[in-house]
Design an enzyme around this catalytic site. Structure first.
Site, PDB file in Angstrom:
ATOM      1  N   TRP A 209      51.336  31.691  37.331  1.00 27.37           N
ATOM      2  CA  TRP A 209      50.025  32.705  37.890  1.00 27.37           C
ATOM      3  C   TRP A 209      51.398  33.294  38.427  1.00 27.37           C
ATOM      4  O   TRP A 209      51.619  32.836  39.974  1.00 27.37           O
ATOM      5  CB  TRP A 209      48.620  32.149  39.751  1.00 27.37           C
TER       6      TRP A 209
ATOM      7  N   ASN B  19      56.426  25.604  41.754  1.00 24.62           N
ATOM      8  CA  ASN B  19      55.102  26.230  42.796  1.00 24.62           C
ATOM      9  C   ASN B  19      55.083  26.861  44.192  1.00 24.62           C
ATOM     10  O   ASN B  19      55.590  25.569  44.902  1.00 24.62           O
ATOM     11  CB  ASN B  19      53.805  25.624  42.064  1.00 24.62           C
ATOM     12  N   GLY B  20      54.260  27.826  44.589  1.00 21.60           N
ATOM     13  CA  GLY B  20      54.757  28.357  45.827  1.00 21.60           C
ATOM     14  C   GLY B  20      55.217  29.773  45.825  1.00 21.60           C
ATOM     15  O   GLY B  20      55.278  30.027  45.021  1.00 21.60           O
TER      16      GLY B  20
ATOM     17  N   HIS C 127      19.526  50.194  54.967  1.00 21.58           N
ATOM     18  CA  HIS C 127      20.386  50.128  55.928  1.00 21.58           C
ATOM     19  C   HIS C 127      22.067  50.761  54.765  1.00 21.58           C
ATOM     20  O   HIS C 127      22.439  50.988  55.491  1.00 21.58           O
ATOM     21  CB  HIS C 127      20.352  49.541  56.957  1.00 21.58           C
TER      22      HIS C 127
ATOM     23  N   GLU D  10      34.451  37.521  39.503  1.00 22.70           N
ATOM     24  CA  GLU D  10      35.403  36.499  37.974  1.00 22.70           C
ATOM     25  C   GLU D  10      35.630  36.513  36.633  1.00 22.70           C
ATOM     26  O   GLU D  10      36.074  36.718  36.377  1.00 22.70           O
ATOM     27  CB  GLU D  10      34.931  35.309  39.028  1.00 22.70           C
TER      28      GLU D  10
ATOM     29  N   ARG E  89      45.665  26.665  36.336  1.00 25.00           N
ATOM     30  CA  ARG E  89      46.407  26.850  37.538  1.00 25.00           C
ATOM     31  C   ARG E  89      46.799  27.827  37.480  1.00 25.00           C
ATOM     32  O   ARG E  89      47.014  28.276  38.253  1.00 25.00           O
ATOM     33  CB  ARG E  89      47.463  25.781  37.468  1.00 25.00           C
TER      34      ARG E  89
ATOM     35  N   LYS F 173      30.790  34.892  40.836  1.00 25.26           N
ATOM     36  CA  LYS F 173      30.474  34.410  40.088  1.00 25.26           C
ATOM     37  C   LYS F 173      31.058  35.513  38.135  1.00 25.26           C
ATOM     38  O   LYS F 173      31.493  35.905  37.819  1.00 25.26           O
ATOM     39  CB  LYS F 173      29.402  33.520  39.278  1.00 25.26           C
TER      40      LYS F 173
ATOM     41  N   CYS G 234      50.277  28.055  40.237  1.00 23.07           N
ATOM     42  CA  CYS G 234      51.352  27.702  39.321  1.00 23.07           C
ATOM     43  C   CYS G 234      50.768  25.991  38.225  1.00 23.07           C
ATOM     44  O   CYS G 234      50.610  25.554  39.650  1.00 23.07           O
ATOM     45  CB  CYS G 234      52.611  27.804  39.179  1.00 23.07           C
TER      46      CYS G 234
ATOM     47  N   LYS H  30      42.720  29.082  39.341  1.00 26.52           N
ATOM     48  CA  LYS H  30      42.307  28.009  40.274  1.00 26.52           C
ATOM     49  C   LYS H  30      43.481  27.387  40.974  1.00 26.52           C
ATOM     50  O   LYS H  30      44.728  27.457  40.695  1.00 26.52           O
ATOM     51  CB  LYS H  30      41.741  26.555  39.256  1.00 26.52           C
TER      52      LYS H  30
ATOM     53  N   GLU I 101      26.791  34.204  46.032  1.00 25.36           N
ATOM     54  CA  GLU I 101      27.961  33.229  45.566  1.00 25.36           C
ATOM     55  C   GLU I 101      27.087  33.907  43.904  1.00 25.36           C
ATOM     56  O   GLU I 101      28.498  33.605  42.778  1.00 25.36           O
ATOM     57  CB  GLU I 101      27.053  31.719  45.675  1.00 25.36           C
TER      58      GLU I 101
END
Length: 609
Positions: free
Chosen positions: A74, A98-99, A505, A489, A27, A486, A2, A604, A482
């Protein structure tokens, strides 16, 4: 994850709070809110929309105040809703947080027994009621906050105001970032310096366990033991221009195109160097690098992929065993312990909770040496490590990491070279060759960016796809991972990456004409093996999209689409092949109409477990 902003001044600070939230929205953006007071009446507005909606509500409600706190969320405890949005209030005390408070259920039961009623599903409301309880007993907000924190277990950055007091704002941190911004006749607090660029560049970073009181003309800080302390004031190098979009449509686009300069800045110390030196990684680096006999890399998400690339470099060039661990998994198992292995943590923010906890766990298990690769100089990760290398990517606002990744890779190349040289495995000729390649890396990245129009055409064909495969071999397998990340996301397309040799396989069962397959195809030792894997895809009717070096002799044909990038870049090839995958995700997201910079459910700087 947050974002917090606090301010105290002799003027209306609502515009400062709103502007700060706009810069912190990366954030968290499930909801937002502000609370202000002029010493008589607490005004609070909250919204489940974005900060722009909160700004509209604040303006129509005529909210003003000389002291206030603000928050963009968030969601962790409780769904995104107005009742769960911060700030939370208890009898005139207002809190943003935040936390995660780990003992919130126990404290909730205690506070209910004291007569408090809970109206939200959050752990944060516990803090508001607890501070209110202690404030009634002691009459001092600063002391009430300190007493409350003594009863809480978990991670937090908090800011607290009291309706009847417009003379002080109290903040504290433990396991989540918080800094102070100093002004003349005004002071501020925020989760990130970017929130304060419009009002001050004078910054004080709080240490773990610090609690601070902000008045208009002074601040006071006590440490975790309650002892008065002075923290160093620093001049932030961040500018408003660095966190503004400019002519770009999205921060992700801006940050993709900033990569040549970001990498150049990261490599600045070796631009004119004739040799690599261990001192790049800090005082004492030479002594430590001479003592270690292995590497353990701890990271999450995109940074984990950077670590996976580094393993290939470190083991092949430096000849040192290298383990790469997902930080959130490492901290909960009992790995083989080698105290003489260097623990390398990688994080853009330096506040990633799982990575910080993994480093602490490694130290508890006896690891003697640590190095952080990070983009934020005063972050918790840097302070907790013996050595550090700052990537100098500049602020990265888009949730999907781009320039942080490529600058991390550049830093890891330097680490590999330093390790190889310390062990006599880097000849002067090879050292000169690699330094030359690093000097030319920014211009090589610029050339790769020129492939954007061709990649944008590919993206049109992916608009209505819901599944994709990404293939790579060897050191380019993590680059495929990666690329898939992307795409997931920001487009919400289900994408998976495989080492191409693993197709037969199992994953080959998924391949048909509706499953696009993106392949990373450099001209390296595994090229012919990769070509065979691509034929396996075509034989099953799969549509191939190949990002190839110029000299691979892979040509477009029916069902095979090829973009030729440049000649093979040797050791640096993974860095160059990253760019088109970022552009592919970006342009696909544009066609699908998703929120590029703020994808759903994400944020983020993951500062919670």
């Amino acid at each position: 994850m947050c974002g917090i902003v606090g301010a105290i001044a002799g003027r209306d600070i609502v515009p400062v709070l709103i502007e700060g939230l706009k810069r912190l929205e990366y954030r968290g953006y499930d909801s937002a809110g502000i609370a202000v007071t002029n010493g008589h009446k607490l005004q609070r507005v909250r919204s489940t929309g974005r900060v722009a909606e909160l700004e509209r509500i604040a303006q129509t409600s005529d909210v003003t105040g000389r002291i206030g706190i603000a928050h963009t969320r968030w969601a962790t405890h409780g769904a995104p809703s107005e009742k769960n949005a911060h700030p939370h209030i208890s009898g005139g005390v207002s809190v943003v947080h935040n936390g995660i408070i780990e003992n919130h259920e126990e404290m909730r039961d205690k506070l209910r027994g004291l007569g408090y009623t809970f109206v939200s599903d959050t752990d944060t409301e516990v803090i508001a009621h607890l501070v209110h309880w202690h404030l009634k007993a002691c009459g001092d907000l600063f002391e009430a906050v300190r007493l409350s924190l003594g009863e809480l277990i978990g991670a937090y950055a908090i800011a607290v105001i009291n309706e009847a007091d417009d003379q002080r704002l109290v903040v504290a941190r433990m396991g989540a970032p918080l800094l102070l911004g100093l002004g003349t006749g005004q002071n501020f607090a925020a989760s990130d310096a970017s929130a304060l660029v419009q009002v001050t560049q004078r910054i004080v970073y709080l240490e773990e366990g610090d609690c601070a009181e902000l008045a208009r003309d002074h601040i006071r800080i006590v440490d975790i033991k309650g002892q008065p302390v002075q923290r160093v004031e620093q001049l932030s190098q961040l500018t408003a221009a660095a966190v503004e979009l400019g002519h770009y449509k999205h921060y992700m686009q801006k940050e993709i195109f900033e990569q040549p300069m970001a990498v150049a800045n990261t490599l600045e110390m070796v631009t004119n160097a004739r040799a690599i030196v261990p001192q790049l990684f800090g005082v004492g680096a030479e002594e430590i690098l001479n003592k270690i006999n292995g590497i353990v890399i701890l990271a999450c998400g995109t940074s984990y992929h950077a670590g996976m690339v580094a393993r290939y470099w470190i083991e092949s060039l430096a000849g040192i065993p290298c383990d790469v661990e997902i930080a959130s998994e490492y901290r909960y198992r009992e790995p083989y312990n080698n105290p003489d292995a260097l623990v390398v943590t990688i994080s853009q923010s330096g506040e990633t909770a799982d990575t910080l906890a993994a480093l602490q766990y490694a130290k508890l298990r006896g690891h003697r040496y640590s190095l952080s690769i990070c983009n934020v100089p005063e972050s918790a990760l840097v302070r907790a490590s013996d050595l550090c290398f700052l990537t100098r990517a500049g602020p990265e606002i888009g949730v999907a990491s781009t320039k942080a990744f490529t600058t991390q890779l550049a830093a890891l190349v330097l680490l590999t070279m330093a390790l190889a040289k310390q062990r006599g495995r880097l000849t002067p000729e090879k050292e000169t060759e690699l330094l030359h390649a690093l000097r030319h890396l920014p211009s090589a990245l610029t050339r790769v960016l020129q492939a954007e129009p061709a990649i944008a055409k590919w993206a049109e064909t992916f608009t209505h796809k819901e599944h994709m495969l990404f293939l790579g071999r060897g050191i380019h397998y993590p680059i495929a991972m990666e690329g898939a990340l992307k795409l997931k996301e920001i487009t919400y397309i289900h994408a998976e990456a495989y080492a191409a040799g693993e197709l037969k396989h199992g994953p080959l069962a998924l391949v048909d004409r509706n499953m696009p397959v993106v392949a990373v195809a450099p001209k390296d030792a595994l090229l012919e093996k990769l070509k065979s894997n691509l034929q396996e895809v075509r034989a099953r009717g799969g549509e191939l999209y190949v990002l190839a070096d110029q000299d691979t002799r892979i040509e477009a044909s029916e069902g095979v689409h090829v973009i030729h990038l440049a000649d093979h870049a040797g050791l640096l090839s993974p860095i160059l092949h990253t760019i088109p995958l970022q552009l592919l995700a970006y342009h696909t997201a544009l066609h699908r109409g998703t929120d590029v910079d703020k994808p759903r459910n994400l944020a983020k700087s993951v500062t919670v477990e």
